[in-house]
Write a protein that holds these residues in place. Structure first.
Motif, PDB file in Angstrom:
ATOM      1  N   UNK A   1       0.831  -1.205   0.000  1.00  0.00           N
ATOM      2  CA  UNK A   1       0.000   0.000   0.000  1.00  0.00           C
ATOM      3  C   UNK A   1       0.868   1.259   0.000  1.00  0.00           C
ATOM      4  N   UNK A   2       0.391   2.265  -0.650  1.00  0.00           N
ATOM      5  CA  UNK A   2       1.089   3.548  -0.777  1.00  0.00           C
ATOM      6  C   UNK A   2       2.452   3.390  -1.441  1.00  0.00           C
ATOM      7  N   UNK A   3       2.610   2.333  -2.250  1.00  0.00           N
ATOM      8  CA  UNK A   3       3.835   2.088  -3.010  1.00  0.00           C
ATOM      9  C   UNK A   3       5.065   1.907  -2.106  1.00  0.00           C
ATOM     10  N   UNK A   4       4.838   1.399  -0.905  1.00  0.00           N
ATOM     11  CA  UNK A   4       5.946   1.167   0.031  1.00  0.00           C
ATOM     12  C   UNK A   4       6.606  -0.172  -0.267  1.00  0.00           C
ATOM     13  N   UNK A   5       7.917  -0.242  -0.026  1.00  0.00           N
ATOM     14  CA  UNK A   5       8.665  -1.475  -0.253  1.00  0.00           C
ATOM     15  C   UNK A   5       8.162  -2.573   0.674  1.00  0.00           C
ATOM     16  N   UNK A   6       8.221  -3.806   0.175  1.00  0.00           N
ATOM     17  CA  UNK A   6       7.834  -4.973   0.963  1.00  0.00           C
ATOM     18  C   UNK A   6       9.061  -5.838   1.197  1.00  0.00           C
ATOM     19  N   UNK A   7       9.129  -6.416   2.387  1.00  0.00           N
ATOM     20  CA  UNK A   7      10.246  -7.286   2.753  1.00  0.00           C
ATOM     21  C   UNK A   7       9.702  -8.607   3.271  1.00  0.00           C
ATOM     22  N   UNK A   8      10.515  -9.654   3.114  1.00  0.00           N
ATOM     23  CA  UNK A   8      10.162 -10.982   3.588  1.00  0.00           C
ATOM     24  C   UNK A   8      11.205 -11.428   4.596  1.00  0.00           C
ATOM     25  N   UNK A   9      10.741 -11.899   5.727  1.00  0.00           N
ATOM     26  CA  UNK A   9      11.616 -12.483   6.740  1.00  0.00           C
ATOM     27  C   UNK A   9      11.315 -13.972   6.794  1.00  0.00           C
ATOM     28  N   UNK A  10      12.313 -14.778   6.406  1.00  0.00           N
ATOM     29  CA  UNK A  10      12.107 -16.227   6.403  1.00  0.00           C
ATOM     30  C   UNK A  10      13.438 -16.946   6.546  1.00  0.00           C
ATOM     31  N   UNK A  11      13.382 -18.114   7.121  1.00  0.00           N
ATOM     32  CA  UNK A  11      14.561 -18.972   7.193  1.00  0.00           C
ATOM     33  C   UNK A  11      14.546 -19.991   6.056  1.00  0.00           C
ATOM     34  N   UNK A  12      13.497 -19.953   5.227  1.00  0.00           N
ATOM     35  CA  UNK A  12      13.336 -20.937   4.158  1.00  0.00           C
ATOM     36  C   UNK A  12      13.373 -20.249   2.795  1.00  0.00           C
ATOM     37  N   UNK A  13      14.549 -20.206   2.149  1.00  0.00           N
ATOM     38  CA  UNK A  13      14.632 -19.556   0.843  1.00  0.00           C
ATOM     39  C   UNK A  13      13.882 -20.315  -0.252  1.00  0.00           C
ATOM     40  N   UNK A  14      13.388 -21.524   0.055  1.00  0.00           N
ATOM     41  CA  UNK A  14      12.605 -22.300  -0.915  1.00  0.00           C
ATOM     42  C   UNK A  14      11.125 -22.303  -0.558  1.00  0.00           C
ATOM     43  N   UNK A  15      10.728 -21.463   0.386  1.00  0.00           N
ATOM     44  CA  UNK A  15       9.328 -21.385   0.787  1.00  0.00           C
ATOM     45  C   UNK A  15       8.456 -20.775  -0.297  1.00  0.00           C
ATOM     46  N   UNK A  16       7.147 -20.836  -0.080  1.00  0.00           N
ATOM     47  CA  UNK A  16       6.183 -20.368  -1.074  1.00  0.00           C
ATOM     48  C   UNK A  16       6.431 -18.919  -1.484  1.00  0.00           C
ATOM     49  N   UNK A  17       6.539 -18.001  -0.528  1.00  0.00           N
ATOM     50  CA  UNK A  17       6.710 -16.586  -0.874  1.00  0.00           C
ATOM     51  C   UNK A  17       8.055 -16.328  -1.535  1.00  0.00           C
ATOM     52  N   UNK A  18       9.095 -17.050  -1.114  1.00  0.00           N
ATOM     53  CA  UNK A  18      10.403 -16.898  -1.755  1.00  0.00           C
ATOM     54  C   UNK A  18      10.332 -17.341  -3.211  1.00  0.00           C
ATOM     55  N   UNK A  19       9.677 -18.458  -3.476  1.00  0.00           N
ATOM     56  CA  UNK A  19       9.540 -18.950  -4.851  1.00  0.00           C
ATOM     57  C   UNK A  19       8.683 -18.000  -5.685  1.00  0.00           C
ATOM     58  N   UNK A  20       7.626 -17.470  -5.077  1.00  0.00           N
ATOM     59  CA  UNK A  20       6.779 -16.504  -5.774  1.00  0.00           C
ATOM     60  C   UNK A  20       7.595 -15.260  -6.142  1.00  0.00           C
ATOM     61  N   UNK A  21       8.404 -14.795  -5.208  1.00  0.00           N
ATOM     62  CA  UNK A  21       9.256 -13.637  -5.474  1.00  0.00           C
ATOM     63  C   UNK A  21      10.265 -13.947  -6.577  1.00  0.00           C
TER      64      UNK A  21
END
Length: 108
Positions: free
Chosen positions: A15-35
């Protein structure tokens, strides 16, 4: 949270064109793969816009409206590409990243 604490910069904004970050210990997780997939699509689109730009710029009959649209598309693709490069560069610099071992000492 700040990007320096191991968060992954995602290839989309919130929202409001703000940067998004992901915090995960799994670089093969769903959101990491989507990214990863989103980054790949963004880079492919950038290459396609570049090819189109070469066509438009060599056509002396291109009108100002077409050039303006091209500039808009290229600006968007460059923004996405810079975000991908920033995200990947930060991950390469993180301790324990497999690619880090391949970096020359002056880049580590």
């Amino acid at each position: 949270m700040t990007p320096s604490n191991g968060l992954r910069l995602l290839p989309w904004t919130g929202p409001d064109n703000k940067l998004c970050y992901l915090s995960t210990d799994d670089p093969a997780g769903y959101l990491s793969r989507l990214a990863d997939n989103t980054e790949e699509i963004q880079l492919e689109m950038g290459a396609e816009f570049l090819d189109h730009a070469l066509e438009v710029l060599t056509d002396t009959a291109s009108d100002p409206e077409e050039l303006r649209l091209l500039a808009t598309d290229l600006s968007s693709a460059l923004r996405d590409t810079l975000r991908v490069a920033t995200s990947r560069g930060r991950r390469l610099r993180s301790p324990g990243h497999p690619a880090r071992e391949e970096l020359p000492p002056h880049l580590s």
